[in-house]
Design an enzyme around this catalytic site. Structure first.
Site, PDB file in Angstrom:
ATOM      1  N   GLY A  87      -6.078  -6.543  -0.084  1.00  0.00           N
ATOM      2  CA  GLY A  87      -6.407  -5.416   0.990  1.00  0.00           C
ATOM      3  C   GLY A  87      -5.372  -4.350   0.937  1.00  0.00           C
ATOM      4  N   GLU A  88      -5.498  -3.716   2.031  1.00  0.00           N
ATOM      5  CA  GLU A  88      -4.748  -2.662   2.605  1.00  0.00           C
ATOM      6  C   GLU A  88      -5.239  -1.463   1.898  1.00  0.00           C
ATOM      7  OE1 GLU A  88      -0.463  -3.477   1.696  1.00  0.00           O
ATOM      8  OE2 GLU A  88      -0.652  -5.422   2.828  1.00  0.00           O
ATOM      9  N   GLY A  89      -5.747  -1.395   0.774  1.00  0.00           N
ATOM     10  CA  GLY A  89      -6.124  -0.239  -0.087  1.00  0.00           C
ATOM     11  C   GLY A  89      -5.437  -0.197  -1.502  1.00  0.00           C
ATOM     12  N   VAL A  91       0.981  -1.348   0.000  1.00  0.00           N
ATOM     13  CA  VAL A  91       0.026   0.059  -0.052  1.00  0.00           C
ATOM     14  C   VAL A  91       0.966   1.209  -0.095  1.00  0.00           C
ATOM     15  CG1 VAL A  91      -0.255   0.112   2.655  1.00  0.00           C
ATOM     16  CG2 VAL A  91      -2.080   1.256   1.121  1.00  0.00           C
ATOM     17  N   ASP A 149      -7.511  -1.548   4.972  1.00  0.00           N
ATOM     18  CA  ASP A 149      -7.863  -2.453   6.170  1.00  0.00           C
ATOM     19  C   ASP A 149      -6.536  -3.510   6.481  1.00  0.00           C
ATOM     20  OD1 ASP A 149      -8.340  -5.420   5.088  1.00  0.00           O
ATOM     21  OD2 ASP A 149      -9.140  -4.085   3.630  1.00  0.00           O
TER      22      ASP A 149
END
Length: 376
Positions: free
Chosen positions: A343-345, A97, A201
């Site tokens: 995830g993570e963005g 990210v 997240d």
């Protein structure tokens, strides 16, 4: 706070949307030639209430982190301590990210809303920005949106959820506190000047409550909402589906009571993301959704305030099957499909230039009249 936020959320402005469609018809390009980008720009005009809508910049990623009691059921091969360790990686700038955020010029705010293990210390963390309940919009830190310095906000509601196969994951008050944390973070980032928010997240085991939330809000079968998360083997996957079924049978969550659903089977990061989305919608600011965690939270936000969908842009189609189920229920089409499931963005950041390009067309492309180009 939740009630006033929901009350501020309004449907899209039809006049602004009509103006955007009319403008597209006068730009130097064949009608409809930009495909989904045209409708996206129309939606963003409706959200902003003006044509053309503001450019969606600067961008701010908010990564909400939490742990899950259901981890004890063996739904993930990763130890729970990885959640806190990855927060250290985010703050050090070493995660995927961070790489994508640097490429996009986006700031990264990491919010501990419910991590179970102690966080690694970070000398770069700003101790004056640790309590979102004390945020003062008149005294905003100018580094809030600094893309060079990832920022930590400690706003822990509790150290991880309870095991949703045994009892409710959260109390109703805890779920509400997490939602309100998300709203406060949205307000802080928008007050600092953010033109678009991106969801992130982190939480080992968080695809299990996401699968339960998606099944609860859509009525879909757990086999269709449950994926392999970080890549579990076949026996673990079958067990994970059984855990999702057991949670639904135990709690029979009622989608007409969205906060109750979040409390019974959600995670603290899911609830906080729902709040971020609601906060953005109330401020008529677009929120670019990442993967399955974000879209499961988006279902809760839409159940709380249906018009909040106007602020949502689906960044990508996660490889997790529940993401497609949730997006279909929300009526959102993802901008990119790369088989991502990190995830993570990360997926939202990769989609960000598409959103910016859709709006830039309305700002910068000449009309047939102004360019002296003949129409057909």
């Amino acid at each position: 706070m939740l009630e006033t936020t929901i009350a501020a959320i309004r449907p899209a402005d039809e006049a602004a949307m009509a103006a955007a469609r009319e403008l597209h018809g006068r730009l130097t390009k064949p009608a409809g030639s930009l495909g989904a980008l045209e409708e996206l720009s129309v939606r963003l005009a409706g959200l902003a209430g003006v044509c053309p809508p503001p450019l969606p910049e600067p961008a701010a990623v908010a990564i909400f982190a939490g742990d899950h009691g259901v981890h004890a059921q063996g739904v993930s091969p990763w130890p729970q301590e990885v959640t806190a360790q990855m927060i250290g990686n985010f703050l050090a700038g070493g995660a995927v990210v961070n790489a994508f955020a640097r490429q996009a010029g986006a700031s990264v705010t990491v919010v501990d809303v419910g991590v179970a293990t102690p966080l690694p210390t970070d000398p770069a963390a700003d101790p004056t920005a640790l309590d979102p309940t004390a945020l003062d919009p008149t005294a905003l830190d100018p580094t809030v949106l600094d893309p060079a310095v990832p920022r930590l906000v400690v706003a822990s509601v509790r150290r991880g959820t309870r095991d949703l196969t045994v009892t409710a994951a959260l109390t109703r008050d805890e779920a509400l506190a997490a939602v309100q944390t998300g709203i406060r973070i949205a307000d802080e980032l928008i007050d600092a000047g953010a033109g678009i928010l991106l969801t992130g997240d982190m939480g080992i085991g968080n695809t299990t409550p996401a699968a339960v939330l998606i099944a609860a809000f859509t009525g879909a079968d757990p086999l269709d909402t449950t994926g392999r998360g970080t890549g579990v083997d076949d026996p673990t996957y079958a067990h994970k589906v059984a855990v999702v079924r057991a949670a639904l049978a135990r709690h029979t969550p009622d989608p007409a009571d969205p906060l109750g659903v979040l409390a019974a089977v959600g995670g603290l990061e899911h609830a906080a993301l729902a709040g971020l989305i609601l906060g953005a919608a109330a401020r008529r600011t677009p929120v670019l959704l990442d993967g399955v965690i974000a879209v499961s939270a988006a279902l809760a936000a839409a159940a709380l305030a249906p018009a909040a969908v106007c602020a949502m842009v689906a960044g990508h189609r996660s490889a997790e099957p529940g993401a497609t189920v949730a997006l279909r229920h929300l009526g959102l089409d993802p901008l990119i499909d790369l088989g991502l499931r990190l995830g993570e963005g990360t997926g939202a950041l990769l989609a960000l230039p598409v959103v910016t390009g859709a709006v830039r067309v309305l700002h910068e492309v000449a009309t047939f009249d102004s360019a002296g180009v003949a129409e057909k």
